[in-house]
Design a protein around this motif. Structure first.
Motif, PDB file in Angstrom:
ATOM      1  N   UNK A 110      20.709  34.210 -21.517  1.00  0.00           N
ATOM      2  CA  UNK A 110      19.696  34.578 -22.513  1.00  0.00           C
ATOM      3  C   UNK A 110      19.180  33.333 -23.236  1.00  0.00           C
ATOM      4  N   UNK A 111      20.066  32.382 -23.542  1.00  0.00           N
ATOM      5  CA  UNK A 111      19.626  31.146 -24.196  1.00  0.00           C
ATOM      6  C   UNK A 111      18.664  30.354 -23.321  1.00  0.00           C
ATOM      7  N   UNK A 112      18.878  30.399 -22.015  1.00  0.00           N
ATOM      8  CA  UNK A 112      18.004  29.643 -21.102  1.00  0.00           C
ATOM      9  C   UNK A 112      16.579  30.204 -21.098  1.00  0.00           C
ATOM     10  N   UNK A 113      16.406  31.434 -21.561  1.00  0.00           N
ATOM     11  CA  UNK A 113      15.084  32.052 -21.592  1.00  0.00           C
ATOM     12  C   UNK A 113      14.301  31.725 -22.868  1.00  0.00           C
ATOM     13  N   UNK A 114      14.944  31.062 -23.829  1.00  0.00           N
ATOM     14  CA  UNK A 114      14.295  30.747 -25.102  1.00  0.00           C
ATOM     15  C   UNK A 114      13.484  29.463 -25.014  1.00  0.00           C
ATOM     16  N   UNK A 115      12.566  29.314 -25.950  1.00  0.00           N
ATOM     17  CA  UNK A 115      11.827  28.062 -26.086  1.00  0.00           C
ATOM     18  C   UNK A 115      12.839  26.977 -26.482  1.00  0.00           C
ATOM     19  N   UNK A 116      12.629  25.745 -26.034  1.00  0.00           N
ATOM     20  CA  UNK A 116      13.594  24.674 -26.343  1.00  0.00           C
ATOM     21  C   UNK A 116      13.838  24.471 -27.839  1.00  0.00           C
TER      22      UNK A 116
END
Length: 169
Positions: A110-116
């Protein structure tokens, strides 16, 4: 139950509990079960105050019959046939890290899908325990911007988890 019944039950207990326990022990061959038998017999006497008023001999005969029937029922029960006694407690369960591993995987995905910019403030705030002020200084942005990124980042993280089948509490 009035005081007369309490007094009669106390007299029944004081006069017969030890002998009733020895009788139950002979029936069951198990100290703990014998204690359960006596307790159940006295409980049933307490629930049937008319028995207590019939006199000592009748009460004694009734309570022994209750104890015998309860002991027989317990020995015939499925629990008695399938339960295995043990003198030592069961071994302690070993820690299974499967749930933790799956949770970590789901959160990382899920974190990998967030904006940096959202991901970096969430990781540093929650995994490195950095304060708002520390994050603002390290990232070169105002504290209000860090708070905003945390707010929107957590919201996006929740949505990403929900899309992956993780439901909120």
């Amino acid at each position: 139950m009035n005081n007369d019944h309490s007094t009669l039950l106390r007299a029944l207990h004081d006069g017969h509990a030890q002998a009733l326990w020895r009788y139950a022990l002979r029936l069951t061959g198990n100290k703990e079960l014998a204690e359960d038998v006596v307790q159940e017999a006295l409980l049933r006497a307490w629930c049937n105050p008319d028995i207590l008023e019939q006199g000592t001999a009748a009460s004694r005969a009734w309570i022994y019959a209750v104890a015998r029937n309860f002991a027989i029922d317990e020995c015939r029960s499925a629990r008695a046939r399938w339960e295995i006694g043990s003198a030592s407690p069961p071994e302690r369960p070993r820690s299974d890290h499967t749930d933790t591993t799956l949770d970590t995987w789901l959160i990382a995905d899920a974190l990998s899908q967030l904006k940096p910019e959202h991901r970096v403030v969430i990781v540093r705030a929650y995994y490195r325990s950095e304060s708002i002020a520390e994050l603002a200084e390290a990232l070169g942005v105002p504290p209000g911007t860090v708070k905003s990124r945390l707010h929107y980042g957590l919201r996006a993280l929740r949505l990403a988890l929900e899309e992956n089948g993780v439901t909120g509490r």
